[in-house]
Design an enzyme around this catalytic site. Structure first.
Site, mmCIF file in Angstrom:
data_model
loop_
_atom_site.group_PDB
_atom_site.id
_atom_site.type_symbol
_atom_site.label_atom_id
_atom_site.label_comp_id
_atom_site.label_asym_id
_atom_site.label_seq_id
_atom_site.Cartn_x
_atom_site.Cartn_y
_atom_site.Cartn_z
ATOM 1 N N SER A 34 9.856 10.832 38.497
ATOM 2 C CA SER A 34 10.575 9.846 39.326
ATOM 3 C C SER A 34 12.075 10.101 39.185
ATOM 4 O O SER A 34 12.584 10.112 38.058
ATOM 5 C CB SER A 34 10.280 8.430 38.853
ATOM 6 O OG SER A 34 8.895 8.205 38.843
ATOM 7 N N GLU A 42 17.156 8.205 37.253
ATOM 8 C CA GLU A 42 16.430 8.121 35.977
ATOM 9 C C GLU A 42 16.722 9.319 35.060
ATOM 10 O O GLU A 42 16.984 9.132 33.868
ATOM 11 C CB GLU A 42 14.930 7.985 36.236
ATOM 12 C CG GLU A 42 14.167 7.744 34.965
ATOM 13 C CD GLU A 42 12.684 7.548 35.178
ATOM 14 O OE1 GLU A 42 12.300 6.553 35.828
ATOM 15 O OE2 GLU A 42 11.901 8.391 34.692
ATOM 16 N N ARG A 91 12.445 1.548 31.138
ATOM 17 C CA ARG A 91 12.993 2.920 31.124
ATOM 18 C C ARG A 91 14.334 2.954 30.382
ATOM 19 O O ARG A 91 15.291 3.609 30.832
ATOM 20 C CB ARG A 91 13.207 3.451 32.550
ATOM 21 C CG ARG A 91 11.980 3.431 33.415
ATOM 22 C CD ARG A 91 11.034 4.571 33.133
ATOM 23 N NE ARG A 91 9.972 4.577 34.114
ATOM 24 C CZ ARG A 91 8.797 3.955 33.956
ATOM 25 N NH1 ARG A 91 8.543 3.298 32.838
ATOM 26 N NH2 ARG A 91 7.876 4.008 34.891
HETATM 27 P P1 FAD Z 1 14.248 15.940 27.764
HETATM 28 O O1 FAD Z 1 14.258 15.996 29.251
HETATM 29 O O2 FAD Z 1 14.309 17.218 27.015
HETATM 30 O O3 FAD Z 1 15.418 14.992 27.267
HETATM 31 C C1 FAD Z 1 15.603 13.715 27.853
HETATM 32 C C2 FAD Z 1 16.726 13.015 27.096
HETATM 33 O O4 FAD Z 1 16.318 12.763 25.756
HETATM 34 C C3 FAD Z 1 17.996 13.860 26.985
HETATM 35 O O5 FAD Z 1 19.099 12.980 27.040
HETATM 36 C C4 FAD Z 1 17.905 14.487 25.593
HETATM 37 O O6 FAD Z 1 19.158 14.763 25.038
HETATM 38 C C5 FAD Z 1 17.201 13.392 24.815
HETATM 39 N N1 FAD Z 1 16.351 13.877 23.721
HETATM 40 C C6 FAD Z 1 15.337 14.762 23.791
HETATM 41 N N2 FAD Z 1 14.746 14.892 22.580
HETATM 42 C C7 FAD Z 1 15.428 14.090 21.735
HETATM 43 C C8 FAD Z 1 15.319 13.793 20.331
HETATM 44 N N3 FAD Z 1 14.363 14.337 19.561
HETATM 45 N N4 FAD Z 1 16.197 12.915 19.797
HETATM 46 C C9 FAD Z 1 17.165 12.344 20.545
HETATM 47 N N5 FAD Z 1 17.318 12.592 21.869
HETATM 48 C C10 FAD Z 1 16.457 13.441 22.451
HETATM 49 N N6 FAD Z 1 8.484 9.432 32.404
HETATM 50 C C11 FAD Z 1 7.871 8.231 32.228
HETATM 51 O O7 FAD Z 1 8.440 7.337 31.591
HETATM 52 N N7 FAD Z 1 6.640 7.972 32.755
HETATM 53 C C12 FAD Z 1 5.955 8.894 33.461
HETATM 54 O O8 FAD Z 1 4.848 8.643 33.899
HETATM 55 C C13 FAD Z 1 6.570 10.173 33.674
HETATM 56 N N8 FAD Z 1 5.954 11.107 34.422
HETATM 57 C C14 FAD Z 1 6.567 12.301 34.652
HETATM 58 C C15 FAD Z 1 5.909 13.239 35.467
HETATM 59 C C16 FAD Z 1 6.509 14.463 35.732
HETATM 60 C C17 FAD Z 1 5.793 15.477 36.588
HETATM 61 C C18 FAD Z 1 7.776 14.766 35.160
HETATM 62 C C19 FAD Z 1 8.402 16.104 35.404
HETATM 63 C C20 FAD Z 1 8.440 13.835 34.377
HETATM 64 C C21 FAD Z 1 7.842 12.587 34.120
HETATM 65 N N9 FAD Z 1 8.461 11.610 33.332
HETATM 66 C C22 FAD Z 1 7.860 10.401 33.112
HETATM 67 C C23 FAD Z 1 9.805 11.848 32.769
HETATM 68 C C24 FAD Z 1 9.759 12.607 31.407
HETATM 69 O O9 FAD Z 1 8.598 13.379 31.301
HETATM 70 C C25 FAD Z 1 9.815 11.671 30.204
HETATM 71 O O10 FAD Z 1 10.976 10.874 30.246
HETATM 72 C C26 FAD Z 1 9.771 12.424 28.879
HETATM 73 O O11 FAD Z 1 9.682 11.530 27.794
HETATM 74 C C27 FAD Z 1 10.991 13.337 28.657
HETATM 75 O O12 FAD Z 1 10.731 14.126 27.511
HETATM 76 P P2 FAD Z 1 11.455 15.517 27.283
HETATM 77 O O13 FAD Z 1 11.074 16.000 25.924
HETATM 78 O O14 FAD Z 1 11.154 16.440 28.385
HETATM 79 O O15 FAD Z 1 12.980 15.078 27.297
HETATM 80 P P1 NAP Z 2 2.280 4.033 42.235
HETATM 81 O O1 NAP Z 2 0.972 3.786 41.552
HETATM 82 O O2 NAP Z 2 2.277 4.617 43.607
HETATM 83 O O3 NAP Z 2 3.125 2.709 42.241
HETATM 84 C C1 NAP Z 2 4.392 2.676 42.881
HETATM 85 C C2 NAP Z 2 5.315 1.836 42.054
HETATM 86 O O4 NAP Z 2 4.834 0.514 42.041
HETATM 87 C C3 NAP Z 2 5.366 2.337 40.641
HETATM 88 O O5 NAP Z 2 6.650 2.835 40.454
HETATM 89 C C4 NAP Z 2 5.044 1.146 39.766
HETATM 90 O O6 NAP Z 2 6.121 0.757 38.939
HETATM 91 C C5 NAP Z 2 4.830 0.006 40.721
HETATM 92 N N1 NAP Z 2 3.515 -0.638 40.475
HETATM 93 C C6 NAP Z 2 2.292 -0.201 40.859
HETATM 94 N N2 NAP Z 2 1.348 -1.095 40.493
HETATM 95 C C7 NAP Z 2 1.984 -2.099 39.852
HETATM 96 C C8 NAP Z 2 1.568 -3.302 39.221
HETATM 97 N N3 NAP Z 2 0.284 -3.670 39.219
HETATM 98 N N4 NAP Z 2 2.493 -4.089 38.635
HETATM 99 C C9 NAP Z 2 3.778 -3.730 38.621
HETATM 100 N N5 NAP Z 2 4.256 -2.598 39.209
HETATM 101 C C10 NAP Z 2 3.369 -1.797 39.818
HETATM 102 O O7 NAP Z 2 3.204 4.958 41.290
HETATM 103 P P2 NAP Z 2 3.126 6.505 40.966
HETATM 104 O O8 NAP Z 2 4.375 7.137 41.398
HETATM 105 O O9 NAP Z 2 1.816 7.088 41.414
HETATM 106 O O10 NAP Z 2 3.169 6.478 39.368
HETATM 107 C C11 NAP Z 2 2.103 5.913 38.632
HETATM 108 C C12 NAP Z 2 2.612 5.477 37.290
HETATM 109 O O11 NAP Z 2 3.148 6.613 36.577
HETATM 110 C C13 NAP Z 2 3.755 4.459 37.363
HETATM 111 O O12 NAP Z 2 3.643 3.551 36.310
HETATM 112 C C14 NAP Z 2 4.988 5.306 37.226
HETATM 113 O O13 NAP Z 2 6.059 4.608 36.618
HETATM 114 C C15 NAP Z 2 4.514 6.436 36.313
HETATM 115 N N6 NAP Z 2 5.271 7.662 36.609
HETATM 116 C C16 NAP Z 2 6.540 7.747 36.141
HETATM 117 C C17 NAP Z 2 7.294 8.892 36.374
HETATM 118 C C18 NAP Z 2 8.672 9.020 35.797
HETATM 119 O O14 NAP Z 2 9.239 10.097 35.854
HETATM 120 N N7 NAP Z 2 9.242 7.972 35.273
HETATM 121 C C19 NAP Z 2 6.760 9.946 37.103
HETATM 122 C C20 NAP Z 2 5.479 9.805 37.585
HETATM 123 C C21 NAP Z 2 4.725 8.647 37.333
HETATM 124 P P3 NAP Z 2 6.480 1.390 37.516
HETATM 125 O O15 NAP Z 2 7.099 2.708 37.804
HETATM 126 O O16 NAP Z 2 7.426 0.403 36.968
HETATM 127 O O17 NAP Z 2 5.228 1.518 36.705
#
Ligand code: FAD
Ligand code: NAP
Length: 339
Positions: free
Chosen positions: A239, A335, A166
């Site tokens: 998250s 995050e 991340r």
């Molecule tokens: P924004 O929120 O608009 O911006 C985030 C940051 O990036 C800010 O600092 C902004 O200034 C910067 N930024 C935006 N665009 C640019 C650009 N073009 N150039 C430079 N900087 C920029 N994240 C995960 O990693 N895995 C997941 O599974 C995941 N699941 C999610 C589920 C839900 C329901 C939600 C709400 C969020 C989730 N996220 C997840 C977090 C998020 O969706 C991601 O991090 C996504 O990439 C953010 O994109 P955004 O365009 O909305 O960024």
């Molecule tokens: P989950 O499946 O309930 O798992 C809980 C946590 O355990 C996750 O955060 C994941 O880490 C870790 N995990 C699960 N299985 C694993 C494995 N085999 N090896 C290593 N780590 C493991 O998680 P969830 O909330 O439903 O999300 C599912 C996936 O979507 C995850 O990868 C999560 O990161 C991603 N997600 C991210 C966001 C976001 O905003 N960043 C939001 C929703 C979902 P990791 O998070 O490191 O993968």
């Protein structure tokens, strides 16, 4: 064409938490030229610029005394395709999930595990988006960014992005580079990643022993829809805390008190703790104070039931951080980006 600026614009429709703060100025450039023009004009006026994509990784705690530049560039292009490997380039403003679905529709594999993540292509490298065992670094072929200090274009390869969990060079240097377009190394041949969470089980339940990339994407979408709140219905930024990476000794100390601790070994005898498990154990799951709360199914997700302010969401997050530190000796890192 000159990009229009609006004044005192509510950012509520532009962040998935649904926080109602105002941007002093707001514009939506559609191409490189409009992006440059907006940055130059802001620079000439001494105005700071904040870049926003889908607003799904943001917590807005106050009005933004800046130009908020909402990247609205669109376009997807196949750069090369030798029948096996494909390089696809997408403009920063492309919405992420529809782009993933487009690649799958073309028969290109690689992004299926990253389905249903909100936001834009341009923000995806910021925190090296990851889900279900795949991160964008695994399919990354390069990106073009605008250096906001020098006004020059810069190409980034995988090494230059220094992606981490991340994390990336872009996240560590906020405001330095504006990502214009990203290239992905995809393939006509599927290399399935099914060992994370309940993905394989869901496919097995469907009798799908040899799934296509589209079937993996569909399974992941169905799992996510069951567990994660849809920001269109309940404000959230996914998250809210990163999973903390701690030492093996730290995990053993916690395990002595809590034998069920959820932990995943990493390299260098480091261990990733499931932050959601820690928060749930501490009793926060489903907690609500006013309109700020912790989701009832996934403790890692903080939710806005409607009228919570960013400051209220932040205060709840800080309460949780203090409690987890006190109970488990573990520091949780936020995050989303805090504005
Ligand atoms: P924004 O929120 O608009 O911006 C985030 C940051 O990036 C800010 O600092 C902004 O200034 C910067 N930024 C935006 N665009 C640019 C650009 N073009 N150039 C430079 N900087 C920029 N994240 C995960 O990693 N895995 C997941 O599974 C995941 N699941 C999610 C589920 C839900 C329901 C939600 C709400 C969020 C989730 N996220 C997840 C977090 C998020 O969706 C991601 O991090 C996504 O990439 C953010 O994109 P955004 O365009 O909305 O960024
Ligand atoms: P989950 O499946 O309930 O798992 C809980 C946590 O355990 C996750 O955060 C994941 O880490 C870790 N995990 C699960 N299985 C694993 C494995 N085999 N090896 C290593 N780590 C493991 O998680 P969830 O909330 O439903 O999300 C599912 C996936 O979507 C995850 O990868 C999560 O990161 C991603 N997600 C991210 C966001 C976001 O905003 N960043 C939001 C929703 C979902 P990791 O998070 O490191 O993968």
């Amino acid at each position: 064409m000159t990009v229009q600026w609006q004044e005192q614009v509510s950012l509520k429709p532009f962040n998935t938490f649904g926080i109602d703060v105002k941007a002093r100025y707001f514009c939506q450039p559609h191409d490189d030229e409009q992006i440059r023009e907006a940055l130059n004009r802001a620079h000439a006026q001494g105005l700071p610029v904040q870049v926003i994509g889908g607003g799904s990784n943001l917590l807005l705690t106050q009005d933004v005394d800046a130009l908020v530049l909402h990247v609205a560039s669109r376009g997807v292009q196949v750069i090369s395709d030798d029948g096996h490997a494909v390089i696809v380039e997408a403009q920063a403003g492309e919405p992420w999930h529809p782009f993933v679905q487009w690649t799958l529709g073309q028969g290109y594999c690689g992004l299926e595990n990253l389905s249903l993540i909100p936001g834009t292509v341009g923000a995806a490298p910021m925190q090296n988006v990851g889900a279900y065992g795949v991160e964008i670094k695994d399919v990354f072929a390069g990106l073009t960014a605008l250096d906001r200090e020098t006004g020059e274009l810069r190409e980034f390869d995988l090494a230059a992005c220094t992606f981490g969990y991340r994390d990336s060079v872009f996240k560590r240097n906020p405001g330095r580079w504006l990502i214009l377009r990203v290239r992905f190394a995809l393939s006509h041949t599927l290399q399935p990643h099914l060992d994370y969470g309940p993905v394989r089980q869901r496919l097995a339940e469907q009798g799908n022993a040899e799934p296509t990339a589209q079937a993996i994407s569909d399974a992941i979408c169905s799992i996510r829809r069951e567990k994660l709140p849809d920001p269109a219905e309940l404000g959230n930024a996914g998250s809210f805390f990163k999973n903390p990476v701690v030492s093996a000794e730290c995990v053993e100390r916690i395990r002595a008190q809590h034998p069920g601790v959820v932990a995943y070994p990493l390299a260098d005898s480091q261990v990733k703790l499931a932050a959601g498990w820690l928060i749930e154990q501490a009793g926060w799951k489903g907690y609500r104070e006013g309109d700020a709360g912790v989701h009832r199914l996934q403790s890692l997700v903080l939710v806005n039931y409607g009228q919570a302010s960013g400051a209220q969401m932040h205060a709840l997050a800080q309460q949780i951080q203090a409690d987890i530190l006190q109970r488990f000796g573990v520091a949780l890192e936020m995050e989303p980006n805090l504005w």
